[in-house]
Design a protein around this motif. Structure first.
Motif, PDB file in Angstrom:
ATOM      1  N   GLU A  27       0.912  -1.220   0.265  1.00 26.32           N
ATOM      2  CA  GLU A  27       0.005   0.263  -0.075  1.00 26.32           C
ATOM      3  C   GLU A  27       0.977   1.685   0.090  1.00 26.32           C
ATOM      4  OE1 GLU A  27      -2.655  -0.963   3.580  1.00 26.32           O
ATOM      5  OE2 GLU A  27      -3.607  -2.258   2.084  1.00 26.32           O
ATOM      6  N   ILE A  28       1.666   0.691   1.003  1.00 31.03           N
ATOM      7  CA  ILE A  28       2.903   2.253   0.910  1.00 31.03           C
ATOM      8  C   ILE A  28       3.376   2.216  -0.187  1.00 31.03           C
ATOM      9  CG2 ILE A  28       5.223   2.751   1.576  1.00 31.03           C
ATOM     10  CD1 ILE A  28       4.339   2.013   3.965  1.00 31.03           C
ATOM     11  N   ASP A  29       3.609   1.445  -1.267  1.00 26.82           N
ATOM     12  CA  ASP A  29       4.478   1.956  -2.645  1.00 26.82           C
ATOM     13  C   ASP A  29       3.182   2.136  -3.504  1.00 26.82           C
ATOM     14  OD1 ASP A  29       6.682   0.456  -2.014  1.00 26.82           O
ATOM     15  OD2 ASP A  29       6.544  -1.321  -2.971  1.00 26.82           O
ATOM     16  N   ASP A  30       2.255   1.581  -3.724  1.00 28.01           N
ATOM     17  CA  ASP A  30       1.012   2.216  -4.173  1.00 28.01           C
ATOM     18  C   ASP A  30       1.004   3.389  -3.603  1.00 28.01           C
ATOM     19  OD1 ASP A  30       0.306   0.174  -5.438  1.00 28.01           O
ATOM     20  OD2 ASP A  30      -0.885   0.134  -4.354  1.00 28.01           O
ATOM     21  N   LEU A  31       0.625   4.385  -2.229  1.00 26.77           N
ATOM     22  CA  LEU A  31       0.285   5.433  -2.274  1.00 26.77           C
ATOM     23  C   LEU A  31       1.575   5.670  -3.138  1.00 26.77           C
ATOM     24  CD1 LEU A  31      -1.004   5.310   1.128  1.00 26.77           C
ATOM     25  CD2 LEU A  31      -1.852   6.368  -0.524  1.00 26.77           C
ATOM     26  N   LYS A  32       2.899   5.833  -2.624  1.00 30.62           N
ATOM     27  CA  LYS A  32       3.651   6.869  -3.175  1.00 30.62           C
ATOM     28  C   LYS A  32       4.054   6.913  -4.391  1.00 30.62           C
ATOM     29  CE  LYS A  32       7.719   5.505  -0.081  1.00 30.62           C
ATOM     30  NZ  LYS A  32       9.066   5.269   0.657  1.00 30.62           N
ATOM     31  N   ALA A  33       4.040   6.173  -5.682  1.00 31.53           N
ATOM     32  CA  ALA A  33       3.995   6.427  -6.585  1.00 31.53           C
ATOM     33  C   ALA A  33       2.603   6.879  -7.013  1.00 31.53           C
ATOM     34  CB  ALA A  33       2.928   4.817  -7.548  1.00 31.53           C
ATOM     35  N   GLY A  34       1.272   7.058  -6.647  1.00 29.47           N
ATOM     36  CA  GLY A  34       0.165   7.681  -6.415  1.00 29.47           C
ATOM     37  C   GLY A  34       0.805   9.474  -6.592  1.00 29.47           C
ATOM     38  N   LEU A  35       1.422  10.019  -5.558  1.00 32.12           N
ATOM     39  CA  LEU A  35       1.849  11.210  -5.981  1.00 32.12           C
ATOM     40  C   LEU A  35       2.921  11.339  -5.946  1.00 32.12           C
ATOM     41  CD1 LEU A  35       2.292  13.007  -2.934  1.00 32.12           C
ATOM     42  CD2 LEU A  35       3.847  11.771  -1.716  1.00 32.12           C
ATOM     43  N   LYS A  36       3.721  10.200  -6.525  1.00 29.31           N
ATOM     44  CA  LYS A  36       5.021  10.973  -7.520  1.00 29.31           C
ATOM     45  C   LYS A  36       4.123  11.466  -8.769  1.00 29.31           C
ATOM     46  CE  LYS A  36       8.685   8.886 -10.021  1.00 29.31           C
ATOM     47  NZ  LYS A  36       9.200   7.721 -10.624  1.00 29.31           N
ATOM     48  N   ASP A  37       2.957  10.345  -9.027  1.00 28.42           N
ATOM     49  CA  ASP A  37       2.316  11.267 -10.588  1.00 28.42           C
ATOM     50  C   ASP A  37       1.407  12.722 -10.095  1.00 28.42           C
ATOM     51  OD1 ASP A  37       2.594   8.729 -11.958  1.00 28.42           O
ATOM     52  OD2 ASP A  37       1.295   8.191 -11.157  1.00 28.42           O
ATOM     53  N   THR A  38       1.406  12.626  -8.587  1.00 28.34           N
ATOM     54  CA  THR A  38       0.229  13.867  -8.596  1.00 28.34           C
ATOM     55  C   THR A  38       1.449  14.660  -8.337  1.00 28.34           C
ATOM     56  OG1 THR A  38      -1.217  12.372  -7.089  1.00 28.34           O
ATOM     57  CG2 THR A  38      -0.911  15.274  -7.292  1.00 28.34           C
ATOM     58  N   VAL A  39       2.280  14.869  -8.178  1.00 20.93           N
ATOM     59  CA  VAL A  39       3.548  15.992  -8.047  1.00 20.93           C
ATOM     60  C   VAL A  39       4.080  16.697  -9.622  1.00 20.93           C
ATOM     61  CG1 VAL A  39       6.353  16.792  -7.087  1.00 20.93           C
ATOM     62  CG2 VAL A  39       4.249  15.741  -5.645  1.00 20.93           C
ATOM     63  N   LYS A  40       4.338  15.164  -9.801  1.00 23.29           N
ATOM     64  CA  LYS A  40       4.647  15.401 -11.779  1.00 23.29           C
ATOM     65  C   LYS A  40       3.422  16.669 -12.190  1.00 23.29           C
ATOM     66  CE  LYS A  40       5.796  13.718 -15.845  1.00 23.29           C
ATOM     67  NZ  LYS A  40       5.916  12.166 -17.010  1.00 23.29           N
ATOM     68  N   ALA A  41       2.496  16.245 -12.296  1.00 18.99           N
ATOM     69  CA  ALA A  41       1.513  16.603 -12.614  1.00 18.99           C
ATOM     70  C   ALA A  41       0.971  18.306 -12.227  1.00 18.99           C
ATOM     71  CB  ALA A  41      -0.168  15.857 -12.637  1.00 18.99           C
ATOM     72  N   LEU A  42       1.280  18.834 -10.984  1.00 21.97           N
ATOM     73  CA  LEU A  42       1.071  19.853 -10.141  1.00 21.97           C
ATOM     74  C   LEU A  42       2.181  20.213 -11.001  1.00 21.97           C
ATOM     75  CD1 LEU A  42      -1.176  21.553  -9.115  1.00 21.97           C
ATOM     76  CD2 LEU A  42       0.578  21.039  -7.004  1.00 21.97           C
ATOM     77  N   SER A  43       3.193  19.838 -10.873  1.00 21.63           N
ATOM     78  CA  SER A  43       4.753  20.422 -12.018  1.00 21.63           C
ATOM     79  C   SER A  43       5.055  21.348 -12.447  1.00 21.63           C
ATOM     80  CB  SER A  43       5.933  19.699 -11.177  1.00 21.63           C
ATOM     81  OG  SER A  43       5.870  18.973 -11.337  1.00 21.63           O
ATOM     82  N   GLU A  44       4.704  20.620 -13.542  1.00 20.71           N
ATOM     83  CA  GLU A  44       3.776  20.570 -14.863  1.00 20.71           C
ATOM     84  C   GLU A  44       2.961  21.688 -15.533  1.00 20.71           C
ATOM     85  OE1 GLU A  44       2.649  17.390 -17.154  1.00 20.71           O
ATOM     86  OE2 GLU A  44       4.711  16.657 -16.900  1.00 20.71           O
ATOM     87  N   GLU A  45       1.864  21.514 -13.918  1.00 18.31           N
ATOM     88  CA  GLU A  45       0.370  23.158 -14.970  1.00 18.31           C
ATOM     89  C   GLU A  45       2.192  24.198 -13.896  1.00 18.31           C
ATOM     90  OE1 GLU A  45      -3.505  23.762 -12.414  1.00 18.31           O
ATOM     91  OE2 GLU A  45      -2.955  21.171 -13.043  1.00 18.31           O
ATOM     92  N   LEU A  46       2.140  23.798 -12.871  1.00 15.04           N
ATOM     93  CA  LEU A  46       2.859  25.079 -12.616  1.00 15.04           C
ATOM     94  C   LEU A  46       3.930  25.197 -12.626  1.00 15.04           C
ATOM     95  CD1 LEU A  46       1.362  24.518  -8.489  1.00 15.04           C
ATOM     96  CD2 LEU A  46       1.003  26.066 -10.345  1.00 15.04           C
ATOM     97  N   GLU A  47       4.594  24.504 -13.502  1.00 15.17           N
ATOM     98  CA  GLU A  47       5.867  25.139 -13.872  1.00 15.17           C
ATOM     99  C   GLU A  47       6.920  24.607 -12.735  1.00 15.17           C
ATOM    100  OE1 GLU A  47       4.960  28.278 -16.474  1.00 15.17           O
ATOM    101  OE2 GLU A  47       4.291  27.498 -18.119  1.00 15.17           O
ATOM    102  N   LEU A  48       7.185  24.234 -12.420  1.00 12.19           N
ATOM    103  CA  LEU A  48       7.816  24.316 -11.016  1.00 12.19           C
ATOM    104  C   LEU A  48       8.930  22.803 -11.471  1.00 12.19           C
ATOM    105  CD1 LEU A  48       5.271  24.991  -8.156  1.00 12.19           C
ATOM    106  CD2 LEU A  48       7.210  26.872  -9.124  1.00 12.19           C
ATOM    107  N   LYS A  49       9.579  22.927 -10.773  1.00  8.07           N
ATOM    108  CA  LYS A  49      10.342  21.438 -10.784  1.00  8.07           C
ATOM    109  C   LYS A  49      10.090  20.419  -9.685  1.00  8.07           C
ATOM    110  CE  LYS A  49      14.941  23.041 -12.029  1.00  8.07           C
ATOM    111  NZ  LYS A  49      16.686  23.094 -11.624  1.00  8.07           N
TER     112      LYS A  49
END
Length: 65
Positions: A27-49
């Motif tokens: 479950e932790i691995d799944d949550l980490k993967a989801g967080l990584k995807d969310t961070v990536k999407a938001l970073s692209e949207e906000l133009e942040l690293k």
């Protein structure tokens, strides 16, 4: 390894703990993967690293402890 012999009740408890621990780690691995995807999407949207967002998350997490 220890040379200790476990009785059936202890074996059952140990097996149950290992199964539940394995499930939690999955479950932790799944949550980490989801967080990584969310961070990536938001970073692209906000133009942040992504590293900047991850750093902010880490700091906020540490502050809670």
């Amino acid at each position: 390894m220890s040379g200790r012999n476990f009785n059936e009740a202890e074996k059952t408890k140990l097996i149950q703990l290992i199964k539940e621990g394995s499930q939690v780690l999955g479950e932790i691995d799944d949550l980490k993967a989801g967080l990584k995807d969310t961070v990536k999407a938001l970073s692209e949207e906000l133009e942040l690293k992504p590293a900047l967002i991850n750093k902010a998350i880490s700091i906020a997490h540490r502050d809670n402890y």
